[in-house]
Design a protein around this motif. Structure first.
Motif, PDB file in Angstrom:
ATOM      1  N   UNK A 169      14.302  -1.003  -0.186  1.00 41.50           N
ATOM      2  CA  UNK A 169      15.520  -0.443  -1.024  1.00 41.50           C
ATOM      3  C   UNK A 169      16.767  -1.053  -0.660  1.00 41.50           C
ATOM      4  N   UNK A 170      17.026  -1.518   0.643  1.00 37.09           N
ATOM      5  CA  UNK A 170      18.108  -2.308   0.793  1.00 37.09           C
ATOM      6  C   UNK A 170      18.085  -3.491  -0.124  1.00 37.09           C
ATOM      7  N   UNK A 171      17.028  -4.355  -0.172  1.00 38.95           N
ATOM      8  CA  UNK A 171      16.979  -5.505  -0.821  1.00 38.95           C
ATOM      9  C   UNK A 171      17.222  -5.172  -2.382  1.00 38.95           C
ATOM     10  N   UNK A 172      16.642  -4.168  -2.833  1.00 37.51           N
ATOM     11  CA  UNK A 172      16.799  -3.707  -4.365  1.00 37.51           C
ATOM     12  C   UNK A 172      18.306  -3.686  -4.688  1.00 37.51           C
ATOM     13  N   UNK A 173      18.996  -2.758  -3.608  1.00 36.06           N
ATOM     14  CA  UNK A 173      20.346  -2.652  -3.608  1.00 36.06           C
ATOM     15  C   UNK A 173      21.225  -3.792  -3.738  1.00 36.06           C
ATOM     16  N   UNK A 411       6.724   6.774 -12.081  1.00 30.31           N
ATOM     17  CA  UNK A 411       5.408   6.762 -11.814  1.00 30.31           C
ATOM     18  C   UNK A 411       4.493   5.765 -11.605  1.00 30.31           C
ATOM     19  N   UNK A 412       4.973   5.150 -10.274  1.00 29.50           N
ATOM     20  CA  UNK A 412       4.032   3.674 -10.085  1.00 29.50           C
ATOM     21  C   UNK A 412       2.765   4.196  -9.627  1.00 29.50           C
ATOM     22  N   UNK A 413       1.929   3.220  -9.603  1.00 23.98           N
ATOM     23  CA  UNK A 413       0.512   3.445  -8.999  1.00 23.98           C
ATOM     24  C   UNK A 413       0.761   3.125  -7.562  1.00 23.98           C
ATOM     25  N   UNK A 414       0.539   4.140  -6.829  1.00 20.73           N
ATOM     26  CA  UNK A 414       0.776   4.139  -5.320  1.00 20.73           C
ATOM     27  C   UNK A 414      -0.635   3.621  -4.843  1.00 20.73           C
ATOM     28  N   UNK A 415      -1.615   3.540  -5.601  1.00 18.40           N
ATOM     29  CA  UNK A 415      -2.850   2.843  -4.842  1.00 18.40           C
ATOM     30  C   UNK A 415      -2.759   1.125  -5.106  1.00 18.40           C
ATOM     31  N   UNK A 416      -1.629   0.739  -5.587  1.00 18.06           N
ATOM     32  CA  UNK A 416      -1.713  -0.673  -5.797  1.00 18.06           C
ATOM     33  C   UNK A 416      -0.509  -1.068  -4.759  1.00 18.06           C
ATOM     34  N   UNK A 417      -0.756  -1.748  -3.586  1.00 20.12           N
ATOM     35  CA  UNK A 417       0.345  -1.978  -2.579  1.00 20.12           C
ATOM     36  C   UNK A 417       1.627  -2.689  -3.320  1.00 20.12           C
ATOM     37  N   UNK A 418       1.670  -3.287  -4.424  1.00 17.93           N
ATOM     38  CA  UNK A 418       2.630  -3.883  -4.931  1.00 17.93           C
ATOM     39  C   UNK A 418       3.642  -2.829  -5.708  1.00 17.93           C
ATOM     40  N   UNK A 420       5.894  -1.101  -4.605  1.00 15.54           N
ATOM     41  CA  UNK A 420       7.153  -1.026  -4.083  1.00 15.54           C
ATOM     42  C   UNK A 420       8.094  -2.208  -4.882  1.00 15.54           C
ATOM     43  N   UNK A 421       7.503  -3.075  -5.443  1.00 16.04           N
ATOM     44  CA  UNK A 421       8.350  -3.939  -6.159  1.00 16.04           C
ATOM     45  C   UNK A 421       8.718  -3.470  -7.563  1.00 16.04           C
ATOM     46  N   UNK A 422       8.088  -2.232  -8.130  1.00 15.45           N
ATOM     47  CA  UNK A 422       8.629  -1.809  -9.278  1.00 15.45           C
ATOM     48  C   UNK A 422       8.483  -2.787 -10.506  1.00 15.45           C
ATOM     49  N   UNK A 423       9.442  -2.913 -11.309  1.00 13.51           N
ATOM     50  CA  UNK A 423       9.405  -3.792 -12.579  1.00 13.51           C
ATOM     51  C   UNK A 423       9.393  -5.113 -12.000  1.00 13.51           C
ATOM     52  N   UNK A 424       9.428  -5.637 -10.792  1.00 18.88           N
ATOM     53  CA  UNK A 424       9.399  -6.856 -10.452  1.00 18.88           C
ATOM     54  C   UNK A 424       7.938  -7.149 -10.224  1.00 18.88           C
TER      55      UNK A 424
END
Length: 522
Positions: A169-173, A411-418, A420-424
């Protein structure tokens, strides 16, 4: 977010910034983003990496504070619950609903916590609730938490709070700030405070830790948001200043998810030292903590004390059928909370307010301390408003309440470890598409890829192995031995991106191995 481009911006000696923020944790980044969104010119300087200190070492919760409700601080809880809901709405790729269970071993506790948590729900009115609290009988409590101690169990209460990845979250901010005209730069040491002819604060001197070059950055307002280290900056302004902050250390232990074996989190409202104990699912592990011990001096890389480790092991063992042992600890991390120093010596940190406080020196240095991740946006709003009220910058309204943070993806897919990158996430996929070898893992037991290292360097201002393994991917925090093993391949990948030689790679590996040893329990 390119570091070289941002440094070019602060090189302009003729520029007078509206605001300079010292400190790149939750508080400082939030302030810089709030200011940038209002249209102010703002530069932020972080001594090490974004979220290096307290802001990457939380319990990973976005919460209202059940314990503060017990103490009757309804206003503080309401504020935090409101901000919890906003943060969930503004960063849904990082903040999710987490269901908690409080197991009760007396009928009185069943009644007390059912009533108390119903009030907790009511305080999140206005469409910001994450779900209703419910009393559940003994059998369902056991199903929700299959590994807890059954002897004497009388029932439980389910309630909802938020769970998140703090340093992501800090990086995204920081990215959001840069995208809106702000200038957040890591690995920049503030070496002094500038004053005008009347003695008022007029900016800072900063040194680039990578090149040694010094810059003078003038500003209309200067914010000290350095957490446990605010006193160091205050003394740069007024050397005779007395100490304002007392660091309180909290420690967390990380275990395999089998110790909880549930998607529910465990919460014990009152342990033997009066602290709350959490066991929270996080990145396919569980984080257990926390402690509360006063430390004499703040530390950038605090180390867990033996008494803290033993306290968590013993306390967790009271509630878990499979009692965790030292050999089961995958990682241990310590963080220090910036609490307003007690006026009376020996006062417990549990009695010191967690609400944030803003102080202004006679020279107009604005210092903010206290608070927590959940309320970072409100803290930022209050701090920028303080600069306005002091007539240091022209009035402009706060617009951060509904601002979608970089990476926003519902609504991210929490089963995909990625997730946390959201739209990235697409950027990582593109890197692998263009260079298939970047899809290789940095460690065989985890799904983190070389492409994530490349993205961290190119887009997230990661500068070294620690930046990547501690705060871009979280391997140091979830499995310290695995992170140590991954250091060589990460160092080589960073060196290829930044053009560094073999000496840099070797030094980085040695430096990170020394650091990771502090997270490993023997």
């Amino acid at each position: 977010m390119k570091r070289e481009e941002l440094i070019e911006k602060i090189s302009d000696k003729s520029k007078i910034w509206d605001m300079v923020v010292i400190g790149g944790g939750a508080t400082g980044l939030g302030i810089a983003l709030d200011a940038a969104l209002r249209g102010y010119s703002v530069a932020l300087f972080e001594l090490d990496d974004f979220a290096k200190s307290t802001s990457s070492r939380s319990t990973k919760l976005v919460h209202g504070g059940v314990r503060y409700l017990q103490k009757g601080d309804v206003a503080l809880v309401r504020e935090a619950l409101t901000e919890r809901g906003r943060l969930r709405n503004n960063a849904p790729h990082l903040v999710k609903d987490q269901s908690f269970v409080i197991p009760n071993y007396t009928h009185l506790d069943n009644f007390i916590y059912t009533c108390g948590l119903t009030l907790y729900d009511i305080l999140s009115w206005g469409g910001l609730s994450l779900g209703r609290s419910l009393f559940i009988p003994k059998r369902k409590t056991s199903r929700c938490l299959p590994t807890i101690t059954k002897k004497g169990l009388k029932g439980g209460v389910i309630y909802h709070d938020g769970q998140f990845d703090d340093s992501r979250l800090a990086i995204n901010i920081a990215q959001s700030c840069a995208e809106n005209g702000g200038c957040p730069i890591n690995h920049m040491k503030v070496s002094g405070i500038l004053h005008d002819e009347k003695g008022r604060v007029a900016g800072v001197k900063v040194i680039d830790n990578e090149t040694g070059k010094e810059y003078s950055v003038r500003s209309k307002s200067t914010i000290n948001a350095t957490g446990c280290f605010v006193d160091d900056i205050i003394k740069m302004d007024v050397p005779s200043s007395t100490r304002m902050v007392k660091p309180s250390q909290g420690v967390h232990l990380v275990f395999d998810k089998s110790f909880l074996n549930s998607d529910y989190a465990l919460m014990i409202p009152k342990t033997s030292d009066g602290r709350v104990l959490f066991a929270v699912p996080w990145h396919n592990k569980i984080v257990v903590g926390t402690t509360d011990i006063v430390r004499d001096e703040p530390e950038l890389e605090p180390v867990a004390l033996e008494e803290e480790i033993e306290f968590i092991l013993q306390t967790a063992g009271l509630y878990m059928v499979r009692k965790p042992e030292r050999k089961d600890i995958l990682s241990v991390f310590a963080g220090q909370r910036p609490l307003a120093a007690p006026k009376k010596e020996g006062k417990s940190t549990k009695e010191i307010s967690r609400s944030h406080k803003i102080f202004v020196s006679d020279n107009n240095l604005i210092t903010i301390t206290g608070g927590k991740w959940t309320t970072y946006r409100r803290m930022a709003e209050d701090t920028v408003d303080k600069a306005i009220n002091l007539n240091l910058i022209e009035p402009r309204k706060c617009v951060s309440k509904n601002f979608r943070i970089h990476g926003y993806k519902p609504n991210p897919d929490l089963n995909n470890h990625l997730y946390v990158y959201g739209s990235d996430m697409k950027l990582i996929e593109d890197i692998i598409k263009n260079s298939p070898e970047m899809g290789g893992k940095i460690h065989p037991s985890y799904n983190y890829t070389l492409a994530e290292v490349v993205l961290a360097v190119r887009n997230e201002m990661a500068r070294n192995v620690e930046d990547v393994l501690a705060r871009r991917v979280r391997l140091l925090f979830i499995d310290a031995k695995a992170s140590k093993a991954a250091a060589p391949v990460v160092a080589k990948t960073i060196a290829q991106e930044l053009g560094y030689d073999n000496n840099w790679i070797e030094n980085q590996i040695k430096t990170f191995e020394t650091l990771s040893d502090q997270y490993i329990i023997n």
